[in-house]
Design an enzyme around this catalytic site. Structure first.
Site, PDB file in Angstrom:
ATOM      1  N   GLY A   1      44.539  30.331  46.589  1.00  0.00           N
ATOM      2  CA  GLY A   1      44.374  30.407  45.127  1.00  0.00           C
ATOM      3  C   GLY A   1      43.684  31.692  44.703  1.00  0.00           C
ATOM      4  O   GLY A   1      42.888  31.695  43.764  1.00  0.00           O
ATOM      5  N   ALA A   2      44.005  32.787  45.401  1.00  0.00           N
ATOM      6  CA  ALA A   2      43.259  34.038  45.195  1.00  0.00           C
ATOM      7  C   ALA A   2      43.940  34.988  44.214  1.00  0.00           C
ATOM      8  O   ALA A   2      43.552  36.148  44.102  1.00  0.00           O
ATOM      9  CB  ALA A   2      43.042  34.733  46.535  1.00  0.00           C
TER      10      ALA A   2
ATOM     11  N   ASN B   1      39.921  27.837  48.382  1.00  0.00           N
ATOM     12  CA  ASN B   1      39.507  28.023  46.984  1.00  0.00           C
ATOM     13  C   ASN B   1      40.458  27.364  45.991  1.00  0.00           C
ATOM     14  O   ASN B   1      40.033  26.962  44.913  1.00  0.00           O
ATOM     15  CB  ASN B   1      39.391  29.527  46.683  1.00  0.00           C
ATOM     16  CG  ASN B   1      39.281  29.803  45.201  1.00  0.00           C
ATOM     17  OD1 ASN B   1      38.220  29.651  44.601  1.00  0.00           O
ATOM     18  ND2 ASN B   1      40.402  30.193  44.577  1.00  0.00           N
TER      19      ASN B   1
ATOM     20  N   SER C   1      33.005  21.693  43.660  1.00  0.00           N
ATOM     21  CA  SER C   1      32.424  21.746  42.318  1.00  0.00           C
ATOM     22  C   SER C   1      31.195  20.852  42.307  1.00  0.00           C
ATOM     23  O   SER C   1      31.129  19.874  43.073  1.00  0.00           O
ATOM     24  CB  SER C   1      33.445  21.217  41.307  1.00  0.00           C
ATOM     25  OG  SER C   1      32.801  20.918  40.085  1.00  0.00           O
TER      26      SER C   1
ATOM     27  N   TYR D   1      38.993  14.410  40.161  1.00  0.00           N
ATOM     28  CA  TYR D   1      38.532  15.745  40.597  1.00  0.00           C
ATOM     29  C   TYR D   1      37.201  15.621  41.338  1.00  0.00           C
ATOM     30  O   TYR D   1      37.013  16.202  42.413  1.00  0.00           O
ATOM     31  CB  TYR D   1      38.409  16.621  39.353  1.00  0.00           C
ATOM     32  CG  TYR D   1      37.909  18.034  39.572  1.00  0.00           C
ATOM     33  CD1 TYR D   1      38.712  18.994  40.179  1.00  0.00           C
ATOM     34  CD2 TYR D   1      36.638  18.414  39.128  1.00  0.00           C
ATOM     35  CE1 TYR D   1      38.256  20.298  40.344  1.00  0.00           C
ATOM     36  CE2 TYR D   1      36.174  19.713  39.285  1.00  0.00           C
ATOM     37  CZ  TYR D   1      36.989  20.654  39.896  1.00  0.00           C
ATOM     38  OH  TYR D   1      36.537  21.945  40.059  1.00  0.00           O
TER      39      TYR D   1
ATOM     40  N   LYS E   1      36.748  16.580  45.282  1.00  0.00           N
ATOM     41  CA  LYS E   1      35.817  17.636  45.702  1.00  0.00           C
ATOM     42  C   LYS E   1      34.768  17.076  46.658  1.00  0.00           C
ATOM     43  O   LYS E   1      34.366  17.749  47.615  1.00  0.00           O
ATOM     44  CB  LYS E   1      35.148  18.284  44.485  1.00  0.00           C
ATOM     45  CG  LYS E   1      36.094  19.145  43.635  1.00  0.00           C
ATOM     46  CD  LYS E   1      36.626  20.332  44.402  1.00  0.00           C
ATOM     47  CE  LYS E   1      37.225  21.411  43.500  1.00  0.00           C
ATOM     48  NZ  LYS E   1      37.877  22.490  44.265  1.00  0.00           N
TER      49      LYS E   1
HETATM   50  N1  LIG Z   1      35.798  27.859  36.967  1.00  0.00           N
HETATM   51  C1  LIG Z   1      34.898  26.870  37.060  1.00  0.00           C
HETATM   52  O1  LIG Z   1      34.104  26.591  36.142  1.00  0.00           O
HETATM   53  C2  LIG Z   1      34.800  26.068  38.332  1.00  0.00           C
HETATM   54  C3  LIG Z   1      33.740  25.157  38.459  1.00  0.00           C
HETATM   55  C4  LIG Z   1      33.633  24.421  39.628  1.00  0.00           C
HETATM   56  C5  LIG Z   1      34.549  24.593  40.649  1.00  0.00           C
HETATM   57  N2  LIG Z   1      35.568  25.466  40.498  1.00  0.00           N
HETATM   58  C6  LIG Z   1      36.530  25.598  41.602  1.00  0.00           C
HETATM   59  O2  LIG Z   1      36.718  26.956  41.919  1.00  0.00           O
HETATM   60  C7  LIG Z   1      38.033  27.177  42.407  1.00  0.00           C
HETATM   61  C8  LIG Z   1      38.683  28.317  41.647  1.00  0.00           C
HETATM   62  O3  LIG Z   1      38.725  27.969  40.266  1.00  0.00           O
HETATM   63  P1  LIG Z   1      39.085  29.023  39.125  1.00  0.00           P
HETATM   64  O4  LIG Z   1      38.306  28.638  37.936  1.00  0.00           O
HETATM   65  O5  LIG Z   1      39.024  30.419  39.662  1.00  0.00           O
HETATM   66  O6  LIG Z   1      40.624  28.615  38.866  1.00  0.00           O
HETATM   67  P2  LIG Z   1      41.850  29.420  38.213  1.00  0.00           P
HETATM   68  O7  LIG Z   1      42.783  28.372  37.706  1.00  0.00           O
HETATM   69  O8  LIG Z   1      41.398  30.482  37.287  1.00  0.00           O
HETATM   70  O9  LIG Z   1      42.528  30.124  39.487  1.00  0.00           O
HETATM   71  C9  LIG Z   1      43.028  29.313  40.517  1.00  0.00           C
HETATM   72  C10 LIG Z   1      44.213  29.974  41.202  1.00  0.00           C
HETATM   73  O10 LIG Z   1      44.630  29.050  42.219  1.00  0.00           O
HETATM   74  C11 LIG Z   1      46.030  28.930  42.205  1.00  0.00           C
HETATM   75  N3  LIG Z   1      46.423  27.605  42.671  1.00  0.00           N
HETATM   76  C12 LIG Z   1      46.252  26.429  42.018  1.00  0.00           C
HETATM   77  N4  LIG Z   1      46.791  25.432  42.733  1.00  0.00           N
HETATM   78  C13 LIG Z   1      47.289  25.984  43.862  1.00  0.00           C
HETATM   79  C14 LIG Z   1      47.967  25.461  44.974  1.00  0.00           C
HETATM   80  N5  LIG Z   1      48.277  24.167  45.036  1.00  0.00           N
HETATM   81  N6  LIG Z   1      48.323  26.302  45.968  1.00  0.00           N
HETATM   82  C15 LIG Z   1      48.033  27.625  45.891  1.00  0.00           C
HETATM   83  N7  LIG Z   1      47.395  28.184  44.832  1.00  0.00           N
HETATM   84  C16 LIG Z   1      47.033  27.369  43.844  1.00  0.00           C
HETATM   85  C17 LIG Z   1      46.437  29.145  40.745  1.00  0.00           C
HETATM   86  O11 LIG Z   1      47.781  29.578  40.654  1.00  0.00           O
HETATM   87  C18 LIG Z   1      45.415  30.187  40.283  1.00  0.00           C
HETATM   88  O12 LIG Z   1      45.906  31.508  40.428  1.00  0.00           O
HETATM   89  C19 LIG Z   1      38.746  25.828  42.288  1.00  0.00           C
HETATM   90  O13 LIG Z   1      38.695  25.150  43.528  1.00  0.00           O
HETATM   91  C20 LIG Z   1      37.922  25.077  41.257  1.00  0.00           C
HETATM   92  O14 LIG Z   1      38.021  23.678  41.397  1.00  0.00           O
HETATM   93  C21 LIG Z   1      35.722  26.211  39.383  1.00  0.00           C
END
Ligand SMILES: NC(=O)c1ccc[n+]([C@@H]2O[C@H](COP(=O)([O-])OP(=O)(O)OC[C@H]3O[C@@H](n4cnc5c(N)ncnc54)[C@H](O)[C@@H]3O)[C@@H](O)[C@H]2O)c1
Length: 267
Positions: A19-20, A97, A157, A171, A175
């Protein structure tokens, strides 16, 4: 550990970040490259995003490839790890991620918990838990066969620690499950010098949270729950992930480390 200019040294390992293509994962991929990863495999559900970040890394002089793959697809993940090994050798750092509601980018369910069914429950478990199994299983296989140790870091999370409601029940469960699995990986990997840890994030500014943070009322409500009165930045998350993935993290394993501005505390 030898004295070194930078404690945050990736020791020439090949890194794969799921998910990078944007948000937290993008920043992690860039930071791992900056801190001595031999190469970076940039995974995303969205091929274009993965390719763009791989280009950014190559422009910084570090080999990288973008690999489109849904982490939920076991066979697809197996093919991704085979491709990574073919291009650069065995993966030595895995960052799980990819998360949220999965590649569809859908919003969390809006129905109350007692009206939810499998359609609301399953997608979150698939990406946030099964995806971590799929990638960790293949990464650990390469790390153990290679014999030079490794690092697994799973982005969870604080929802998985405190239990969120309002559509975040699945969710939260997924997690929490991912951090439980990561503790098992730590036990499995220890004798092979493979560490496994989770990083529990609080609200972080990424494309996934853009809409909710754009609403002043919502932002105010969220901020009131944080000791450090600001929203997290992907760099906050990446700092801890990079640390755990580096030489400095060699004797830290089986832990869940919050990076959350004080949203919740551990004792
Ligand atoms: N942003 C927040 O506030 C927050 C808080 C707690 C945890 N997180 C965790 O951090 C991580 C990143 O979150 P973010 O906010 O950067 O998300 P985001 O949606 O901005 O980016 C996530 C990326 O992952 C890719 N993705 C999603 N599902 C996928 C899959 N099945 N296979 C491959 N790629 C996939 C998406 O296409 C996207 O480019 C996640 O695990 C999320 O649960 C985020």
């Amino acid at each position: 550990m030898p004295e070194t200019k930078s404690l945050l040294d990736m020791e020439n390992r090949v890194a794969l970040v799921t998910g990078a293509g944007r948000g937290v994962g993008r920043r992690i991929a860039l930071d791992l490259a900056l801190h001595g990863a031999a190469a970076v495999v940039v995974n995303d559900f969205d091929a274009e995003r993965a390719g763009t970040v791989a280009d950014e890394i190559r422009r910084r002089g570090v080999p990288a490839i973008g690999v489109q793959c849904d982490v939920v697809d076991f066979d697809g993940v197996e093919a991704m790890f085979a491709k990574a090994r073919e291009a650069f050798g065995p993966v030595g750092v895995l960052v799980n991620n990819a998360g949220n509601q999965g590649g569809s980018g859908a919003a969390p369910p809006s129905a109350p918990f007692w009206e939810q069914g499998p359609a609301q429950w399953v997608p979150s478990l698939e990406v946030n838990l099964n995806g971590v199994f799929n990638c960790s299983r293949h990464a650990l296989a390469q790390m153990v066969a290679d014999g030079s140790g490794g690092r697994i870091v799973t982005v969870i999370s604080d929802a998985g620690r405190v239990g969120e409601i309002g559509g975040l029940e699945a969710y939260s469960a997924a997690k929490a499950g991912a951090s439980g699995l990561t503790r098992s990986l730590a036990r499995l990997g220890g004798k092979h010098q493979v560490t496994a840890n989770s990083v529990a994030l609080g609200a972080t500014r990424t494309p996934a949270t853009e809409d909710i943070l754009a609403d002043p009322e919502q932002r105010k409500r969220i901020l009131s729950q944080y000791m450090v009165r600001r929203i997290g930045d992907p760099a906050d998350a990446s700092g801890m992930v990079t640390f755990l993935a580096s030489a400095a993290g060699a004797w830290i394993t089986g832990q869940t480390i919050p990076v959350n501005g004080g949203y919740s505390v551990t004792m």
